[in-house]
Scaffold this motif. Structure first.
Motif, PDB file in Angstrom:
ATOM      1  N   MET A 165       0.826  -1.344  -0.011  1.00  0.00           N
ATOM      2  CA  MET A 165      -0.059   0.022  -0.055  1.00  0.00           C
ATOM      3  C   MET A 165       0.804   1.251   0.170  1.00  0.00           C
ATOM      4  N   ALA A 194      -1.615   0.341 -10.133  1.00  0.00           N
ATOM      5  CA  ALA A 194      -2.953   0.302  -9.089  1.00  0.00           C
ATOM      6  C   ALA A 194      -4.057  -0.574  -9.563  1.00  0.00           C
ATOM      7  N   GLN A 200      -2.163  -1.075  -3.433  1.00  0.00           N
ATOM      8  CA  GLN A 200      -3.107  -0.146  -3.461  1.00  0.00           C
ATOM      9  C   GLN A 200      -2.239   1.022  -3.621  1.00  0.00           C
ATOM     10  N   ARG A 202      -2.848   5.207  -2.895  1.00  0.00           N
ATOM     11  CA  ARG A 202      -3.700   6.223  -2.351  1.00  0.00           C
ATOM     12  C   ARG A 202      -3.046   7.760  -2.509  1.00  0.00           C
ATOM     13  N   SER A 263      -9.839   7.558  -1.807  1.00  0.00           N
ATOM     14  CA  SER A 263      -9.956   6.011  -1.906  1.00  0.00           C
ATOM     15  C   SER A 263      -9.204   5.627  -3.208  1.00  0.00           C
ATOM     16  N   GLN A 264      -8.992   4.243  -3.379  1.00  0.00           N
ATOM     17  CA  GLN A 264      -8.230   3.600  -4.642  1.00  0.00           C
ATOM     18  C   GLN A 264      -8.721   4.148  -5.848  1.00  0.00           C
ATOM     19  N   SER A 267      -8.347   8.107  -6.194  1.00  0.00           N
ATOM     20  CA  SER A 267      -6.670   8.217  -6.524  1.00  0.00           C
ATOM     21  C   SER A 267      -6.531   8.002  -7.971  1.00  0.00           C
TER      22      SER A 267
END
Length: 279
Positions: A165, A194, A200, A202, A263-264, A267
């Protein structure tokens, strides 16, 4: 054979001596070996005097010609020395303290990273990597650093990659490292990364003021049977920390940053929009 931590200059001398010894054992003159390899006798002479940088292809050609142990798998004697030279060269140019971190990164099953200035090394393109470097440094130093950073990314594609992450401060996307084309390629690479089930990403936008994110970048490593480690850099020195209270507090700070970041999906959209300014 000499270990990877040896002086790269000593390893180059070792390569030259091994080449001369192997040629002489085969009862070949420099001219005869040059003929077989399709190069000049002067080239062989320079290799045996360490006057020439040894290319990977040259080592593969030598291994194939002499049928050294492992040559059919591109892992012959001369290629192994070449690999050791490269690794030793990278070790020489690492930030103090970073070599200790690298020994642990390759074993990690989880990596959490907050990037406050630049794209994390594990996610950099080669063009971006070169854009972060001081061009006044010798070319060999820049090449070694670039190769080392790109080689680290092998953990992303191993059979069981770590769960990762990354929280990127918005400044990472706004700072035009390497110029416009490099940034377009870099952001494309981030968006692609991503999509991985193991990664992940962000983004922490400027308007979300989180005090813990103002302290600076950090990396947390998690392992299967060992306690987590914290790595951060101060000035020109990297520090690896294993004190449980310090590592725990850094973990709490990272959770806070994730909570404040986009959030993913948000982002990815943010990175897509940031990419437009470089077109």
């Amino acid at each position: 054979m000499a270990s990877d931590q040896q002086d790269p200059d000593a390893l180059r001398v070792y390569f030259s001596e091994e080449l001369r010894r192997t040629r002489q054992r085969a009862k070949l003159s420099q001219s005869q070996l040059a003929n077989a390899l399709g190069c000049t006798p002067q080239w062989i002479c320079q290799l045996e005097k360490t006057d020439k940088t040894v290319s990977e292809q040259t080592t593969l050609d030598l291994d194939t010609y002499f049928k050294t142990d492992g040559w059919h798998q591109d892992d012959g004697h001369f290629h192994r020395i070449h690999t050791a030279i490269r690794r030793a060269g990278r070790h020489r140019v690492l930030l103090p303290g970073f070599d200790a971190y690298l020994r642990h990164e390759s074993r990690a099953i989880g990596i959490r990273c907050f990037a406050a200035q630049v794209v994390p090394g594990l996610l950099q393109t080669e063009g971006y990597t070169r854009g972060t470097m001081d061009l006044s440094e010798p070319v060999e130093t820049l090449d070694a650093r670039t190769a080392g950073r790109i080689d680290r990314q092998a953990i992303l594609t191993r059979d069981k990659p770590p769960e990762m992450m990354f929280v990127l401060d918005e400044s990472v996307l706004r700072r035009p490292v390497g110029g416009q084309k490099v940034m377009v390629d870099q952001i494309d690479h981030l968006i692609g990364a991503a999509q991985s089930p193991h990664i992940q990403i962000r983004v922490m936008p400027f308007h979300r003021i989180t005090p813990v994110a103002l302290v600076g970048g950090l990396i947390l490593l998690s392992f299967e049977r060992e306690a987590d480690l914290l790595y951060f850099e101060t000035g020109s020195v990297g520090q690896l920390v294993d004190r449980e209270d310090v590592v725990f507090k850094a973990g709490v700070h990272f959770i806070t940053m994730v909570g404040e970041a986009l959030s993913q999906a948000e982002s990815i959209e943010f990175m897509t929009q940031a990419r437009e300014i470089y077109l």
